[in-house]
Design a protein around this motif. Sequence first.
Motif, PDB file in Angstrom:
ATOM      1  N   THR A  93       0.835  -1.198   0.000  1.00  6.15           N
ATOM      2  CA  THR A  93       0.000   0.000   0.000  1.00  6.15           C
ATOM      3  C   THR A  93       0.871   1.250   0.000  1.00  6.15           C
ATOM      4  O   THR A  93       1.807   1.366   0.805  1.00  6.15           O
ATOM      5  CB  THR A  93      -0.916   0.017   1.239  1.00  6.15           C
ATOM      6  N   ASP A  94       0.552   2.190  -0.907  1.00  7.41           N
ATOM      7  CA  ASP A  94       1.325   3.425  -1.015  1.00  7.41           C
ATOM      8  C   ASP A  94       0.361   4.611  -1.073  1.00  7.41           C
ATOM      9  O   ASP A  94      -0.861   4.431  -1.159  1.00  7.41           O
ATOM     10  CB  ASP A  94       2.199   3.383  -2.274  1.00  7.41           C
ATOM     11  N   TRP A 111       6.496   2.311   2.388  1.00 14.29           N
ATOM     12  CA  TRP A 111       5.475   1.281   2.154  1.00 14.29           C
ATOM     13  C   TRP A 111       5.980  -0.139   2.428  1.00 14.29           C
ATOM     14  O   TRP A 111       5.188  -1.081   2.460  1.00 14.29           O
ATOM     15  CB  TRP A 111       4.953   1.357   0.721  1.00 14.29           C
ATOM     16  N   VAL A 112       7.268  -0.305   2.640  1.00 16.13           N
ATOM     17  CA  VAL A 112       7.810  -1.663   2.778  1.00 16.13           C
ATOM     18  C   VAL A 112       7.148  -2.451   3.915  1.00 16.13           C
ATOM     19  O   VAL A 112       6.859  -3.645   3.767  1.00 16.13           O
ATOM     20  CB  VAL A 112       9.344  -1.637   2.935  1.00 16.13           C
ATOM     21  N   PRO A 113       6.855  -1.836   5.081  1.00 15.18           N
ATOM     22  CA  PRO A 113       6.186  -2.617   6.132  1.00 15.18           C
ATOM     23  C   PRO A 113       4.818  -3.171   5.725  1.00 15.18           C
ATOM     24  O   PRO A 113       4.329  -4.111   6.358  1.00 15.18           O
ATOM     25  CB  PRO A 113       6.042  -1.599   7.277  1.00 15.18           C
ATOM     26  N   LEU A 130      10.995 -15.602   6.022  1.00 16.09           N
ATOM     27  CA  LEU A 130      11.072 -15.420   4.570  1.00 16.09           C
ATOM     28  C   LEU A 130      10.547 -14.047   4.163  1.00 16.09           C
ATOM     29  O   LEU A 130      11.137 -13.368   3.319  1.00 16.09           O
ATOM     30  CB  LEU A 130      10.286 -16.523   3.857  1.00 16.09           C
ATOM     31  N   LEU A 131       9.446 -13.621   4.796  1.00 18.20           N
ATOM     32  CA  LEU A 131       8.893 -12.303   4.487  1.00 18.20           C
ATOM     33  C   LEU A 131       9.831 -11.206   4.990  1.00 18.20           C
ATOM     34  O   LEU A 131      10.047 -10.195   4.299  1.00 18.20           O
ATOM     35  CB  LEU A 131       7.509 -12.146   5.110  1.00 18.20           C
ATOM     36  N   ALA A 132      10.408 -11.393   6.160  1.00 16.28           N
ATOM     37  CA  ALA A 132      11.349 -10.403   6.698  1.00 16.28           C
ATOM     38  C   ALA A 132      12.564 -10.259   5.790  1.00 16.28           C
ATOM     39  O   ALA A 132      13.039  -9.143   5.529  1.00 16.28           O
ATOM     40  CB  ALA A 132      11.775 -10.799   8.108  1.00 16.28           C
ATOM     41  N   GLU A 133      13.066 -11.368   5.282  1.00 14.49           N
ATOM     42  CA  GLU A 133      14.212 -11.327   4.370  1.00 14.49           C
ATOM     43  C   GLU A 133      13.842 -10.620   3.066  1.00 14.49           C
ATOM     44  O   GLU A 133      14.643  -9.854   2.509  1.00 14.49           O
ATOM     45  CB  GLU A 133      14.703 -12.750   4.090  1.00 14.49           C
ATOM     46  N   LEU A 134      12.630 -10.860   2.576  1.00 16.34           N
ATOM     47  CA  LEU A 134      12.164 -10.213   1.359  1.00 16.34           C
ATOM     48  C   LEU A 134      12.084  -8.696   1.555  1.00 16.34           C
ATOM     49  O   LEU A 134      12.514  -7.921   0.692  1.00 16.34           O
ATOM     50  CB  LEU A 134      10.806 -10.769   0.952  1.00 16.34           C
ATOM     51  N   LYS A 135      11.578  -8.266   2.704  1.00 12.82           N
ATOM     52  CA  LYS A 135      11.489  -6.828   2.973  1.00 12.82           C
ATOM     53  C   LYS A 135      12.872  -6.189   3.046  1.00 12.82           C
ATOM     54  O   LYS A 135      13.068  -5.073   2.553  1.00 12.82           O
ATOM     55  CB  LYS A 135      10.699  -6.587   4.265  1.00 12.82           C
ATOM     56  N   ASP A 136      13.831  -6.905   3.631  1.00 15.02           N
ATOM     57  CA  ASP A 136      15.206  -6.390   3.663  1.00 15.02           C
ATOM     58  C   ASP A 136      15.749  -6.246   2.245  1.00 15.02           C
ATOM     59  O   ASP A 136      16.439  -5.253   1.924  1.00 15.02           O
ATOM     60  CB  ASP A 136      16.112  -7.331   4.464  1.00 15.02           C
ATOM     61  N   GLU A 137      15.432  -7.201   1.386  1.00 16.10           N
ATOM     62  CA  GLU A 137      15.880  -7.139  -0.011  1.00 16.10           C
ATOM     63  C   GLU A 137      15.243  -5.953  -0.729  1.00 16.10           C
ATOM     64  O   GLU A 137      15.901  -5.251  -1.506  1.00 16.10           O
ATOM     65  CB  GLU A 137      15.521  -8.453  -0.714  1.00 16.10           C
ATOM     66  N   ILE A 138      13.963  -5.711  -0.444  1.00 25.77           N
ATOM     67  CA  ILE A 138      13.269  -4.573  -1.062  1.00 25.77           C
ATOM     68  C   ILE A 138      13.887  -3.261  -0.598  1.00 25.77           C
ATOM     69  O   ILE A 138      14.123  -2.357  -1.402  1.00 25.77           O
ATOM     70  CB  ILE A 138      11.761  -4.626  -0.743  1.00 25.77           C
TER      71      ILE A 138
END
Length: 200
Positions: A93-94, A111-113, A130-138
């Motif tokens: 969501t942005d 918006w990353v959270p 897995l989701l936390a790692e994806l957010k770090d990548e984003i």
Amino acid sequence: MRVLLAALALTLAGSAAAMGLDTETQAAIARYKPGKLVAIEDVAQFMRASEQWCYHNQDHSCAWTDIYLEVSETGVTYEIGNAWDAEIDVAFTDHGEFRDGRYICETGYDWVPTVRATRRSDGSAIGGRLLAELKDEIYANREGDTQDCFDYLYRGFDPDQEVVTLLQRQYVGGEHLPDADTEVTLHFNAEDAAGLTWRW
């Protein structure tokens, strides 16, 4: 001639009403010819009335999509969805801000959270580490982001499909980037919009 034109206008109005488009959207569509800049109040109306916007539409497959959740006089809240890679889809969501009667601009909102992720293979939710790692990548990929603005040129309307086509133009630091121009189809029919997919 006047009688013929009046009859034609009534026929067109009746067909638009039969499609379920509200009168405000019909009026906005009627104001434009291909190539004309769309006023931000009409962009806002398209956002309110549409089910989903599809960018780089190829046979109902989108590079990314927007769903407008809330539209006010000053800006919007919207959900962006796209394929993150060959295995994962993401949605987040942005917020955007209307400016100068013409533009929608990014606000710098983090918006990353809000990111949600699903497996492309079966639509199952991804969570935990897995989701936390994806957010770090984003976050890593967002380094150096600019707060860009966009305006829209009208391209056309397909009454059978209930689809408006626009050209989105991108501005960075006030400068237009022609290579970033993107065709977007606005889908007003819920069943049609539900059939859109994201491609990788």
